[in-house]
Design an enzyme around this catalytic site. Structure first.
Site, short mmCIF file in Angstrom:
data_model
loop_
_atom_site.label_atom_id
_atom_site.label_comp_id
_atom_site.label_asym_id
_atom_site.label_seq_id
_atom_site.Cartn_x
_atom_site.Cartn_y
_atom_site.Cartn_z
N ASP A 234 0.85 -1.19 0.00
CA ASP A 234 0.00 0.00 0.00
C ASP A 234 0.89 1.25 0.00
OD1 ASP A 234 -3.23 0.53 0.87
OD2 ASP A 234 -1.82 2.20 1.08
N HIS B 292 -10.03 -5.05 -3.88
CA HIS B 292 -8.74 -5.31 -3.22
C HIS B 292 -8.97 -5.75 -1.80
CE1 HIS B 292 -9.78 -1.04 -2.92
NE2 HIS B 292 -9.25 -1.06 -1.70
#
Ligand code: 5GP
Ligand code: ZN
Length: 113
Positions: A30, A100
């Site tokens: 991320d 996701h």
């Protein structure tokens, strides 16, 4: 250039810290990690949200969860614990409209609301 940021990462049109790839998914770091371990498991197929998942995606979802579990073990957070999270839609806080699965761990995480 596609208008989906995760499709661009998957197709390597933009750099996206891919740390795993197979024929059906990629795992990325991320960009704004909210925990010491914060990975995202993305299907290669563009699915906007969990809302759009169908029974045909059952095996894909299972594979994504198992891949997240494997990465938790590899990052040594399986014993301390972690969260797997799908944010769904506006109230769910979903900002990127490509499915996701978040893997978060490495610190004590807040309770969910
Ligand atoms: P959501 O809020 O949609 O569940 O989570 C989207 C996540 O994607 C956020 O944690 C955000 O930091 C991450 N993200 C957004 N844009 C990018 C990007 O371009 N690259 C990477 N690696 N992560 C991103
Ligand atoms: Zn996409």
């Amino acid at each position: 250039m596609l208008d989906c940021v995760f499709c661009n990462i998957i197709q390597k049109t933009i750099h996206g810290s891919i740390i795993f790839e197979d024929d059906q998914m990629v795992v990325i770091q991320d960009i704004l990690p909210k925990a010491p371990v914060h990975l995202l498991v993305l299907p290669k197929k563009h699915i906007a949200s969990l809302i759009d998942v169908t029974a045909a995606d059952q095996a894909l979802l299972g594979a994504m969860i198992l891949k997240a579990k494997q990465f938790a073990e590899e990052h040594h957070i399986a014993d301390s614990g972690y969260k797997l999270l799908f944010n769904v839609g506006k109230h769910g806080g979903q900002t990127v409209k490509h499915l996701h699965l978040h893997l978060l761990g490495g610190k004590q995480l807040a309770e969910i609301e």
